[in-house]
Enzyme design. Structure first.
Site, PDB file in Angstrom:
ATOM      1  N   CYS A 282       3.980   2.404   7.377  1.00 51.98           N
ATOM      2  CA  CYS A 282       5.028   3.140   6.782  1.00 51.98           C
ATOM      3  C   CYS A 282       5.886   2.367   5.859  1.00 51.98           C
ATOM      4  O   CYS A 282       6.240   1.250   5.796  1.00 51.98           O
ATOM      5  CB  CYS A 282       6.273   3.441   7.888  1.00 51.98           C
ATOM      6  SG  CYS A 282       5.161   4.306   9.326  1.00 51.98           S
TER       7      CYS A 282
ATOM      8  N   ARG B 137       1.916   2.475   1.450  1.00 46.78           N
ATOM      9  CA  ARG B 137       2.032   2.064   3.024  1.00 46.78           C
ATOM     10  C   ARG B 137       1.930   3.143   3.993  1.00 46.78           C
ATOM     11  O   ARG B 137       1.657   2.829   5.360  1.00 46.78           O
ATOM     12  CB  ARG B 137       3.596   1.431   3.271  1.00 46.78           C
ATOM     13  CG  ARG B 137       3.823   0.384   2.397  1.00 46.78           C
ATOM     14  CD  ARG B 137       5.365  -0.168   2.669  1.00 46.78           C
ATOM     15  NE  ARG B 137       5.228  -0.650   3.909  1.00 46.78           N
ATOM     16  CZ  ARG B 137       5.045  -2.013   4.278  1.00 46.78           C
ATOM     17  NH1 ARG B 137       4.549  -2.659   3.265  1.00 46.78           N
ATOM     18  NH2 ARG B 137       5.242  -2.487   5.407  1.00 46.78           N
TER      19      ARG B 137
ATOM     20  N   TRP C  92       2.922   6.649   8.298  1.00 53.18           N
ATOM     21  CA  TRP C  92       1.525   6.412   8.888  1.00 53.18           C
ATOM     22  C   TRP C  92       1.595   6.396  10.217  1.00 53.18           C
ATOM     23  O   TRP C  92       2.138   5.323  10.935  1.00 53.18           O
ATOM     24  CB  TRP C  92       0.953   5.200   8.277  1.00 53.18           C
ATOM     25  CG  TRP C  92      -0.329   4.787   8.147  1.00 53.18           C
ATOM     26  CD1 TRP C  92      -1.478   5.069   7.356  1.00 53.18           C
ATOM     27  CD2 TRP C  92      -1.071   4.169   9.505  1.00 53.18           C
ATOM     28  NE1 TRP C  92      -2.548   4.819   7.967  1.00 53.18           N
ATOM     29  CE2 TRP C  92      -2.597   4.339   9.253  1.00 53.18           C
ATOM     30  CE3 TRP C  92      -0.664   3.694  10.712  1.00 53.18           C
ATOM     31  CZ2 TRP C  92      -3.447   3.660  10.360  1.00 53.18           C
ATOM     32  CZ3 TRP C  92      -1.650   3.184  11.511  1.00 53.18           C
ATOM     33  CH2 TRP C  92      -3.019   3.345  11.388  1.00 53.18           C
TER      34      TRP C  92
ATOM     35  N   ASN D 218       9.685   1.047  10.724  1.00 56.46           N
ATOM     36  CA  ASN D 218       8.401   0.931  10.469  1.00 56.46           C
ATOM     37  C   ASN D 218       7.895  -0.059  11.397  1.00 56.46           C
ATOM     38  O   ASN D 218       8.446  -1.094  11.719  1.00 56.46           O
ATOM     39  CB  ASN D 218       8.258   0.082   9.038  1.00 56.46           C
ATOM     40  CG  ASN D 218       7.052  -0.561   8.996  1.00 56.46           C
ATOM     41  OD1 ASN D 218       7.108  -1.452   7.978  1.00 56.46           O
ATOM     42  ND2 ASN D 218       5.943  -0.131   9.406  1.00 56.46           N
ATOM     43  N   GLY D 219       6.834   0.141  12.466  1.00 59.10           N
ATOM     44  CA  GLY D 219       6.439  -0.705  13.474  1.00 59.10           C
ATOM     45  C   GLY D 219       6.101   0.235  14.515  1.00 59.10           C
ATOM     46  O   GLY D 219       5.943   1.432  14.574  1.00 59.10           O
TER      47      GLY D 219
ATOM     48  N   GLU E 145     -18.730  -5.752   0.072  1.00 54.27           N
ATOM     49  CA  GLU E 145     -17.631  -4.892  -0.475  1.00 54.27           C
ATOM     50  C   GLU E 145     -17.689  -3.456  -1.588  1.00 54.27           C
ATOM     51  O   GLU E 145     -16.999  -2.687  -1.439  1.00 54.27           O
ATOM     52  CB  GLU E 145     -16.846  -6.160  -1.657  1.00 54.27           C
ATOM     53  CG  GLU E 145     -15.671  -5.690  -2.446  1.00 54.27           C
ATOM     54  CD  GLU E 145     -14.303  -5.488  -1.525  1.00 54.27           C
ATOM     55  OE1 GLU E 145     -14.396  -5.479  -0.481  1.00 54.27           O
ATOM     56  OE2 GLU E 145     -13.471  -4.713  -2.271  1.00 54.27           O
TER      57      GLU E 145
ATOM     58  N   LYS F 298     -15.645  -0.075  -0.693  1.00 56.89           N
ATOM     59  CA  LYS F 298     -15.227   0.879  -1.996  1.00 56.89           C
ATOM     60  C   LYS F 298     -15.506   1.986  -1.870  1.00 56.89           C
ATOM     61  O   LYS F 298     -14.627   2.991  -2.068  1.00 56.89           O
ATOM     62  CB  LYS F 298     -15.296  -0.050  -3.177  1.00 56.89           C
ATOM     63  CG  LYS F 298     -14.550  -1.245  -3.514  1.00 56.89           C
ATOM     64  CD  LYS F 298     -13.092  -1.254  -3.612  1.00 56.89           C
ATOM     65  CE  LYS F 298     -12.446  -1.541  -2.522  1.00 56.89           C
ATOM     66  NZ  LYS F 298     -11.897  -2.667  -1.966  1.00 56.89           N
TER      67      LYS F 298
ATOM     68  N   GLU G 104     -14.033   4.008   1.397  1.00 60.82           N
ATOM     69  CA  GLU G 104     -12.814   4.293   1.594  1.00 60.82           C
ATOM     70  C   GLU G 104     -12.230   5.121   0.600  1.00 60.82           C
ATOM     71  O   GLU G 104     -11.284   6.047   0.924  1.00 60.82           O
ATOM     72  CB  GLU G 104     -11.981   2.988   1.641  1.00 60.82           C
ATOM     73  CG  GLU G 104     -11.871   2.234   0.320  1.00 60.82           C
ATOM     74  CD  GLU G 104     -11.207   0.905   0.538  1.00 60.82           C
ATOM     75  OE1 GLU G 104     -10.453   0.874   1.283  1.00 60.82           O
ATOM     76  OE2 GLU G 104     -11.446   0.129  -0.376  1.00 60.82           O
TER      77      GLU G 104
ATOM     78  N   HIS H 212     -35.399  -5.064   8.663  1.00 63.66           N
ATOM     79  CA  HIS H 212     -35.344  -5.221   9.882  1.00 63.66           C
ATOM     80  C   HIS H 212     -34.652  -4.049  10.335  1.00 63.66           C
ATOM     81  O   HIS H 212     -34.153  -3.828  11.509  1.00 63.66           O
ATOM     82  CB  HIS H 212     -34.568  -6.532  10.262  1.00 63.66           C
ATOM     83  CG  HIS H 212     -35.361  -7.691   9.878  1.00 63.66           C
ATOM     84  ND1 HIS H 212     -36.467  -8.085  10.544  1.00 63.66           N
ATOM     85  CD2 HIS H 212     -35.300  -8.544   8.881  1.00 63.66           C
ATOM     86  CE1 HIS H 212     -36.871  -9.282   9.862  1.00 63.66           C
ATOM     87  NE2 HIS H 212     -36.113  -9.537   8.963  1.00 63.66           N
TER      88      HIS H 212
ATOM     89  N   LYS I  95      -1.716   0.880   2.604  1.00 64.03           N
ATOM     90  CA  LYS I  95      -1.983  -0.579   1.832  1.00 64.03           C
ATOM     91  C   LYS I  95      -1.584  -2.052   2.948  1.00 64.03           C
ATOM     92  O   LYS I  95      -2.454  -2.600   3.094  1.00 64.03           O
ATOM     93  CB  LYS I  95      -1.171  -0.555   0.579  1.00 64.03           C
ATOM     94  CG  LYS I  95      -1.398  -1.766  -0.155  1.00 64.03           C
ATOM     95  CD  LYS I  95      -2.742  -1.574  -0.853  1.00 64.03           C
ATOM     96  CE  LYS I  95      -2.924  -2.767  -1.865  1.00 64.03           C
ATOM     97  NZ  LYS I  95      -4.508  -2.823  -2.219  1.00 64.03           N
TER      98      LYS I  95
HETATM   99  C1  F6R Z   1      -9.914  -2.363   1.201  1.00 65.52           C
HETATM  100  C2  F6R Z   1      -8.535  -2.775   1.563  1.00 65.52           C
HETATM  101  C3  F6R Z   1      -8.507  -3.475   2.962  1.00 65.52           C
HETATM  102  C4  F6R Z   1      -7.412  -4.489   2.861  1.00 65.52           C
HETATM  103  C5  F6R Z   1      -7.357  -4.907   4.421  1.00 65.52           C
HETATM  104  C6  F6R Z   1      -6.532  -6.514   4.351  1.00 65.52           C
HETATM  105  O1  F6R Z   1     -10.004  -1.983  -0.135  1.00 65.52           O
HETATM  106  O2  F6R Z   1      -7.520  -2.874   0.975  1.00 65.52           O
HETATM  107  O3  F6R Z   1      -9.439  -3.526   3.649  1.00 65.52           O
HETATM  108  O4  F6R Z   1      -8.215  -5.677   2.394  1.00 65.52           O
HETATM  109  O5  F6R Z   1      -6.467  -4.238   5.244  1.00 65.52           O
HETATM  110  O6  F6R Z   1      -5.359  -6.325   3.748  1.00 65.52           O
HETATM  111  P1  F6R Z   1      -4.639  -7.832   3.451  1.00 65.52           P
HETATM  112  O7  F6R Z   1      -5.582  -8.329   2.185  1.00 65.52           O
HETATM  113  O8  F6R Z   1      -3.248  -7.340   2.646  1.00 65.52           O
HETATM  114  O9  F6R Z   1      -4.463  -8.596   4.576  1.00 65.52           O
END
Ligand code: F6R
Length: 615
Positions: free
Chosen positions: A2, A27, A75, A101-102, A488, A492, A495, A511, A610
């Protein structure tokens, strides 16, 4: 998660809050709301959807009053995303309004108590319970807003960044934090409140970051008073000068923040090593490492804790640290580490990696490691974030703001920092020869140019994306340093395009995952020319015999994989250990273009946020 924004000053509050919320949408973005106060009335508009939907709602509500206001982009945690659960929330009397937020963990028991006393609740949120608790404290004790908020917060368990307005207190906003970030922008006769500094950066560079368990009473024409929530002691506000500028948080002509951030990587990597990588002198200078060199050298093991993309950077670092510095490394999901009674001692070093510096699980893992006596080192991007403050020492990545929800430049800059650390430790421990050390420094310095060359695969990635955009599944394979890159790449794709994808070490394919391969399955194989090249060519043959479609990420000039693959994307040659910095680029572009072609919301994918500030 949030995002929260507040304003009190001489300007119209509404446009500042709306623009601020838009910047904080990374957020959370499932509903949004705003409360505006003209000194006499508080008016509230809120809606399910994005801040742009809120803008329309405000226009139809004719809600544009006042120089005081608070806003929220959500969120969802407690209660589905809908108009009623959207913040802000009124107290029962309508005198108080709150954004939060929380998570208030003991909200159910408080709600029960308040219900017995006649309080009613419109929403399913924990936040509406909190605002009514504050009202109850006010009513029963005759307390002013600040004191009532403080007493109420002493009764709650959980995490919060809140801002509260009281109709009886024009010219005042009360804000507080525990576990969720909160910055106060200090302007000329005006104050801003926000989850990060982006909503107020064009108005002021002066900011106070509230610490956990602090409460601020923000009054117009007066100095902000900050108190400790538990013991009521006064704290003198520390005003920081921010270096952020407005261009860094705008799209700068790119269609999406993600694309802008992908293309910023050459510069971001340079910013990461600037002043630290001194090739001519043969030195790596990182204050956090230098000051604690003995601890690192004598470490029994290094445990890396992180989540998501940062965890993938940690996996790359495991290979690099062990290869160069011969220190045993374990990489843990912070969310598992914090609950599994790990064996950690004062001889261990814990490295926490986090772009946002606010990830709740990583923060909890740090606290656990510290409690067991470990020295904790942070690798964060956001300056002044909770993790950067909680760790014993650290190194910033200096990647600049990352706004697209999918991490891109955070990943490559984290690897850059971790590589420099490993090289410095290898040098100190004597586990690398002088010539190898020099070679790595020189090659690391040329990486931004190589990343620039890798970015030239933009148009080709778009073409390949058009071929595979409608597939339901994809596999990503890599070996050695590029196995985490495969993970990774798959993350990408998942998501932002919602296509199911899995990353695997290439040899592990036989396997299990090989059973998935048929003529419909695209398999992205990182097959650059290093030690494992021949092995990976064999893996490609195995895929080929099962009719899988191969997209090879190859070293410039490759012919062998080119002859076998359906498509190849070339990246420049570099040292094997540094190759993740270039091989990851086409994977980011491929995911980006698939999501764009599928018309997905690239910068704000569904269900994600984020900063994951809840566990
Ligand atoms: C993927 C992504 C998330 C963050 C994860 C950790 O693209 O953005 O998987 O990497 O939420 O976030 P941080 O790095 O901010 O602790």
């Amino acid at each position: 998660m949030c995002g929260i924004v507040g304003y009190i000053g001489h300007r119209a509050a509404q446009p500042i809050i709306l623009k601020g919320l838009q910047r904080l949408e990374y957020r959370g973005y499932d509903s949004a709301g705003i409360a505006l106060f003209d000194g006499a009335r508080i008016r509230l508009s809120k809606t399910k959807g994005k801040v742009s939907d809120l803008q329309e709602k405000i226009n139809s509500d004719h809600n544009n009053v006042g120089n005081i206001g608070i806003g929220h982009t959500r969120w969802a945690t407690h209660g589905v995303p809908n108009d009623t659960n959207a913040h802000p929330h009124y107290s029962n009397s309508g005198d108080l309004v709150i954004i939060h937020n929380g998570i208030i963990e003991n909200y159910a028991s408080i709600k029960k108590e308040l219900s017995k006393r006649g309080y009613t609740f419109q929403s399913d949120t924990d936040t509406e319970v909190l605002v009514n608790l504050i009202e109850d404290v006010q009513k029963n004790g005759g307390f002013k807003l600040g004191k009532a908020v403080q007493i109420a917060l002493n009764q709650v368990v959980g995490a919060y960044a809140i801002a509260v307005i009281d109709i009886k207190k024009p010219n005042e906003i009360v804000a507080a934090r525990l576990g969720s970030p909160l910055a106060i922008g200090v302007g000329e006769n005006e104050y801003f409140i926000a989850s990060d500094a982006s909503p107020f950066i064009e108005y002021t560079n002066d900011a106070i970051y509230l610490e956990d368990e602090e409460l601020a009473i923000i009054r117009l024409h007066k100095e902000t008073k900050i108190r400790k929530i538990k013991d009521d002691s006064l704290v003198s506000p520390y005003i920081q000068q921010l270096k952020l500028n407005i261009d860094q948080i705008e799209k700068g002509g790119y269609a999406h923040f993600m694309l802008k951030e992908i293309f910023e990587q050459p510069q971001a990597i340079k910013d990461t090593y600037r002043g630290r990588l001194l090739v001519n002198q043969g030195l790596i200078k990182m204050a956090g490492v230098e000051d604690n060199l003995e601890k690192f050298i004598n470490a029994q093991k290094i445990t890396i804790v992180a989540c998501g993309t940062s965890w993938h950077a940690g996996l790359v670092a495991e290979y690099i640290f062990e290869d160069l510095a011969r220190i045993p490394v374990e990489v843990e999901y912070a969310s598992e580490f914090r609950y599994r009674n790990p064996v950690i001692s004062a001889k261990d070093i814990v490295v926490a990696i986090s772009q946002s510096g606010e990830t709740a699980d990583t923060l909890a893992a740090i606290k656990l490691a510290k409690a067991q006596g470990a020295f904790v080192f942070g690798v964060c991007n956001v300056v002044g974030s909770s993790i950067s403050r909680e760790t014993d020492a650290g190194a910033y990545t200096h990647a600049g703001p990352e706004i697209g929800v999918a991490s891109t430049k955070a990943f490559t800059t984290q690897i850059t920092v971790l590589t420099m650390m490993a090289l410095r430790l290898a040098k100190a421990k004597g586990t690398i020869s002088n010539s190898d050390y020099k070679r790595h420094l020189v090659e690391l310095e040329t990486t931004p140019t190589k990343v620039e060359q890798a970015l030239k695969s933009d148009a080709l990635s778009k073409q390949i994306a058009a071929v595979y955009k409608d597939v339901p599944n994809a596999l990503y394979l890599g070996r050695g340093f590029n196995f985490p890159v495969a993970l990774e790449g798959a993350l990408k794709l998942k998501e932002i395009s919602y296509i199911h994808a899995e990353g695997y070490p290439a040899a592990e394919m036989k396997h299990g995952p090989i059973a998935l391969i048929d003529e419909h399955m695209p398999i992205v194989v990182i097959a650059t020319k290093y030690g494992h090249y021949e092995k990976i060519v064999s893996n490609i043959q195995e895929i080929k015999s099962r009719k899988g479609k191969i997209i090879g990420i190859v070293t410039k000039g490759d012919t062998e994989v080119k002859a076998l693959a359906d498509h190849v994307i070339e990246v420049p040659e570099t040292l094997e250990l540094l190759s993740p910095l270039v091989t990851t680029i086409p994977l980011q572009l491929l995911s980006y273009y698939i999501a764009v072609l599928l018309e997905k919301n690239v910068d704000q994918p569904r269900n994600l946020a984020k900063s994951v500030t809840v566990e």
